[in-house]
Design a protein around this motif. Structure first.
Motif, PDB file in Angstrom:
ATOM      1  N   MET A   1       5.596  64.113  37.307  1.00  0.00           N
ATOM      2  CA  MET A   1       5.998  64.579  35.985  1.00  0.00           C
ATOM      3  C   MET A   1       4.800  64.547  35.046  1.00  0.00           C
ATOM      4  N   ASP A   2       4.612  65.581  34.263  1.00  0.00           N
ATOM      5  CA  ASP A   2       3.541  65.652  33.278  1.00  0.00           C
ATOM      6  C   ASP A   2       4.060  65.270  31.907  1.00  0.00           C
ATOM      7  N   ILE A   3       3.254  64.475  31.196  1.00  0.00           N
ATOM      8  CA  ILE A   3       3.589  64.060  29.838  1.00  0.00           C
ATOM      9  C   ILE A   3       2.454  64.500  28.927  1.00  0.00           C
ATOM     10  N   GLN A   4       2.754  65.288  27.912  1.00  0.00           N
ATOM     11  CA  GLN A   4       1.755  65.695  26.931  1.00  0.00           C
ATOM     12  C   GLN A   4       1.731  64.637  25.820  1.00  0.00           C
ATOM     13  N   ALA A   5       0.585  63.953  25.702  1.00  0.00           N
ATOM     14  CA  ALA A   5       0.487  62.833  24.768  1.00  0.00           C
ATOM     15  C   ALA A   5       0.201  63.262  23.334  1.00  0.00           C
ATOM     16  N   LYS A   6      -0.206  64.484  23.145  1.00  0.00           N
ATOM     17  CA  LYS A   6      -0.550  64.929  21.795  1.00  0.00           C
ATOM     18  C   LYS A   6       0.649  64.773  20.863  1.00  0.00           C
ATOM     19  N   GLY A   7       0.418  64.097  19.752  1.00  0.00           N
ATOM     20  CA  GLY A   7       1.469  63.916  18.757  1.00  0.00           C
ATOM     21  C   GLY A   7       2.361  62.710  19.007  1.00  0.00           C
ATOM     22  N   LEU A   8       2.171  62.007  20.128  1.00  0.00           N
ATOM     23  CA  LEU A   8       2.990  60.835  20.426  1.00  0.00           C
ATOM     24  C   LEU A   8       2.234  59.566  20.045  1.00  0.00           C
ATOM     25  N   ASP A   9       2.920  58.630  19.376  1.00  0.00           N
ATOM     26  CA  ASP A   9       2.291  57.333  19.182  1.00  0.00           C
ATOM     27  C   ASP A   9       2.502  56.504  20.444  1.00  0.00           C
ATOM     28  N   TYR A  10       1.942  55.299  20.468  1.00  0.00           N
ATOM     29  CA  TYR A  10       1.968  54.517  21.715  1.00  0.00           C
ATOM     30  C   TYR A  10       3.380  54.138  22.121  1.00  0.00           C
ATOM     31  N   ARG A  11       4.272  53.929  21.164  1.00  0.00           N
ATOM     32  CA  ARG A  11       5.650  53.564  21.515  1.00  0.00           C
ATOM     33  C   ARG A  11       6.347  54.723  22.219  1.00  0.00           C
ATOM     34  N   ALA A  12       6.227  55.914  21.636  1.00  0.00           N
ATOM     35  CA  ALA A  12       6.874  57.085  22.226  1.00  0.00           C
ATOM     36  C   ALA A  12       6.265  57.425  23.577  1.00  0.00           C
ATOM     37  N   LEU A  13       4.946  57.246  23.695  1.00  0.00           N
ATOM     38  CA  LEU A  13       4.291  57.558  24.960  1.00  0.00           C
ATOM     39  C   LEU A  13       4.741  56.601  26.061  1.00  0.00           C
ATOM     40  N   ASN A  14       4.837  55.315  25.762  1.00  0.00           N
ATOM     41  CA  ASN A  14       5.295  54.364  26.768  1.00  0.00           C
ATOM     42  C   ASN A  14       6.760  54.585  27.127  1.00  0.00           C
TER      43      ASN A  14
END
Length: 239
Positions: free
Chosen positions: A1-14
């Motif tokens: 699965m690919d996750i685009q990190a742009k615009g995500l803070d660390y909480r949302a990314l984790n």
């Protein structure tokens, strides 16, 4: 699965990593902290530059960074592996007590500070280039291997390596004549047992990043170990 990190803070990314299942690839990473903190049993590949404390408290699984990483990589990690296809900032492996960190390039200040072994766990840091000052400060266990493959002409370690070391070992490949070690440690050629210990580390580094393991094993190597488990006993009054 690919996750685009742009615009995500660390909480949302984790949160996205936890929801992704056993493996995922992060793209567009730009300084988000705590990626994979406390993770176990997952494989995460990162394109970009993760922020501080990548893999903090890592309990298993793997994190691979296709680029550089910032400070405190593997802070207090217990298991698993972190692979950085670039260089890392300061305090990589801070207080780690298990697992492995492999760095293709250089490491900043205080790599392996307070590193310790725990029961049958023997933490490992392998640095392809050079390390900054205070390498292995207060090291209590585990192995730090510096391969010295950097090309900038600087010593394999900065000032005050192995200060306060009271366990474990730091191994350097190449000339260490320009490095000043504290009086409380002993640099020496590797024993047969120490050579057997470092060989799979060199082979693993070469498998990850490319290189001739046999040529690298030609050394020379210098192993630094402490003279005492209490190297600064003379600083304290007897009671």
């Amino acid at each position: 699965m690919d996750i685009q990190a742009k615009g995500l803070d660390y909480r949302a990314l984790n949160e996205a990593i936890r929801a992704a299942g056993p493996s995922c690839r992060i793209t567009g990473c730009l300084g988000q902290r705590f990626i994979g903190a406390g993770m176990s049993g997952r494989r995460v590949e990162i394109d970009g530059i993760p922020g501080n404390a990548l893999g903090a408290y890592l309990g298993g699984g793997s994190l691979t960074v296709n680029g550089n990483a910032q400070d405190a990589v593997g802070d207090t990690m217990n298991g698993g592996s972190i692979v950085v296809r670039g260089s890392v900032g300061d305090t990589a492996g801070y207080a780690m007590r298990g697992g492995e960190i492999y760095v293709q390039g250089n490491a900043g200040y205080r790599a392996g500070i307070h590193m310790k072994a725990y029961q049958d766990q023997q933490p490992v840091i392998v640095i392809g280039g050079r390390a900054g000052s205070f390498l292995g400060e207060y090291q209590a266990g585990g192995t730090i291997l510096v391969l010295g493959l950097h090309t900038d002409g600087k010593p394999a370690a900065g000032y005050f390596p192995c200060t306060g070391q009271h366990g474990g070992r730091v191994i350097f490949r190449g000339d260490v004549s320009a490095i000043r070690f504290p009086d409380q440690v002993t640099p020496h050629p590797p024993t047969k047992e120490e050579t057997a210990l470092l060989r799979p580390l060199v082979e693993r580094w070469c498998a990850l990043f490319g290189g001739d393991a046999a040529a690298l094993m030609g050394g020379p190597f210098t192993v630094v170990t402490p003279d005492s488990k209490n190297p600064y006993r003379q600083m304290y009054a007897a009671n």
